[in-house]
Scaffold this motif. Structure first.
Motif, PDB file in Angstrom:
ATOM      1  N   GLY A   7       0.824  -1.204   0.000  1.00 60.07           N
ATOM      2  CA  GLY A   7       0.000   0.000   0.000  1.00 60.07           C
ATOM      3  C   GLY A   7       0.858   1.253   0.000  1.00 60.07           C
ATOM      4  O   GLY A   7       0.444   2.314   0.464  1.00 60.07           O
ATOM      5  N   ALA A   8       2.054   1.141  -0.567  1.00 62.47           N
ATOM      6  CA  ALA A   8       3.046   2.219  -0.477  1.00 62.47           C
ATOM      7  C   ALA A   8       2.713   3.422  -1.347  1.00 62.47           C
ATOM      8  O   ALA A   8       3.306   4.484  -1.168  1.00 62.47           O
ATOM      9  N   ALA A   9       1.778   3.271  -2.301  1.00 62.32           N
ATOM     10  CA  ALA A   9       1.401   4.404  -3.144  1.00 62.32           C
ATOM     11  C   ALA A   9       0.358   5.285  -2.479  1.00 62.32           C
ATOM     12  O   ALA A   9       0.101   6.406  -2.938  1.00 62.32           O
ATOM     13  N   GLY A  10      -0.267   4.791  -1.411  1.00 64.78           N
ATOM     14  CA  GLY A  10      -1.261   5.579  -0.701  1.00 64.78           C
ATOM     15  C   GLY A  10      -0.624   6.709   0.089  1.00 64.78           C
ATOM     16  O   GLY A  10       0.588   6.743   0.308  1.00 64.78           O
ATOM     17  N   PHE A  11      -1.456   7.632   0.555  1.00 69.07           N
ATOM     18  CA  PHE A  11      -0.907   8.796   1.239  1.00 69.07           C
ATOM     19  C   PHE A  11      -0.183   8.386   2.518  1.00 69.07           C
ATOM     20  O   PHE A  11       0.868   8.945   2.869  1.00 69.07           O
ATOM     21  N   LEU A  12      -0.702   7.369   3.222  1.00 72.21           N
ATOM     22  CA  LEU A  12      -0.051   6.923   4.450  1.00 72.21           C
ATOM     23  C   LEU A  12       1.256   6.202   4.135  1.00 72.21           C
ATOM     24  O   LEU A  12       2.279   6.413   4.800  1.00 72.21           O
TER      25      LEU A  12
END
Length: 324
Positions: A7-12
């Protein structure tokens, strides 16, 4: 130290990446390798120091998707990839595949490779709670999720607990409060309005609130969530006790109190940009989430929350100079 973030492309995920690179170390070792994965290729950050960074696009539900990711035997895995609440409610099969099955494959992949010392940190949610609840919850409150998303996260919590109990991984589950104020545009999360009713008016745009002003939320700023994720890698395994999941220290705030803070920071004009338009689907999901917690375990382990809601708004405005 090799760290993997899903999920590294998400803002978190992007914020966590920058925080880890800025720290340059983890668990007392220099950060030497960082693997970033998402459905779409994550942005490639600027390396600080001698850090080998790999960014890759991958569907974690596909057979063999974890093989290459675990081949490098990461010592810390941040599992942030998920289908958010409203989307998981709308598509049961998709939510099960991404939120539960992919997590099971991750744990089994670690087991098969003998990665018993790998710290697997999963982001869970306040949505694991629901039904008839006490006025104030704690980490011993039974999980009774009232949504598919909450059920999938609760199942993952138990699975990580069992793999950790067996000594197959070193798991940790951090239950995240509702994150406010998220940057960007509204997404499919049922809680998306909690950011948009602040973010849009502060940027001179109109916003719609789908729930009543009396609704209470348990919230935490993006900055404090990232600090908690980084700290989660440092907590000693023997201090976690006999259950590896707990709530992070958020703060309780009603929608009306959020709008009061908006007016204090952005003026009456900003508050006037928020209109109320009830949405039964969103309200049914969000109103099932509890708003008050005692977070004694997180506090004892050194996790730190926001001081008050005004501080959350101040942090957003400082980071986004256009907000007014």
């Amino acid at each position: 130290m090799h760290i993997l973030i899903t999920g590294a492309a998400g803002f978190l995920g992007q914020r966590l990446t920058q925080a880890l690179l800025a720290a340059g170390q983890c668990r007392g070792e220099p950060l030497t390798r960082l693997t970033l994965v998402d459905q779409s290729t994550p942005p490639h950050p600027t390396a600080q120091g001698a850090v080998a960074i790999t960014t890759t696009a991958r569907d974690l539900t596909e057979d063999g998707a974890w093989d290459a990711l675990l081949e490098g035997r990461p010592q810390v895995i941040y599992h942030l990839a998920a289908v958010v609440s409203s989307a998981a409610e709308a598509d049961l099969a998709l939510g099960q595949a991404v939120n539960f099955d992919a997590t099971r494959r991750l744990l089994e992949g670690c087991h098969q490779r003998g990665m018993s010392d790998t710290r697997v940190i999963m982001a869970s949610s306040v949505a694991v709670y629901g039904g008839e609840l006490p006025d104030v919850l704690d980490d011993m409150t039974a999980l009774r999720p009232q949504s598919s998303y909450g059920s999938q996260k609760a199942m993952c919590e138990l699975l990580i607990q069992d793999y950790s109990r067996r000594g197959l991984v070193d798991g940790l589950v951090l239950r995240l409060p509702t994150i406010v104020i998220r940057p960007g545009r509204p997404n499919a999360a049922a809680s998306s309005f909690a950011s948009s009713i602040l973010r849009e008016p502060l940027n001179g745009e109109d916003a719609v609130c789908p729930v009543s002003p009396e609704l209470e939320l348990f919230v935490m700023s993006p900055g404090k969530v990232v600090e908690a994720l980084v700290h989660g890698a440092e907590v000693a395994a023997d201090s976690l006790g006999d259950f590896r999941a707990f709530m992070l220290p958020g703060i309780t705030v009603s929608v009306a109190e959020m709008l009061d803070a908006l007016e204090r920071k952005g003026g009456a004009e900003a508050r006037a940009r928020v209109s109320f338009r009830p949405d039964e689907r969103v309200n049914a999901i969000v109103s099932s989430w509890p708003g008050r917690f005692r977070t004694a375990k997180a506090d004892a382990l050194g996790f730190v929350g926001d001081s008050d809601f005004d501080a959350i708004v101040d942090a957003f405005m400082a980071e986004h100079p256009r907000a007014r």
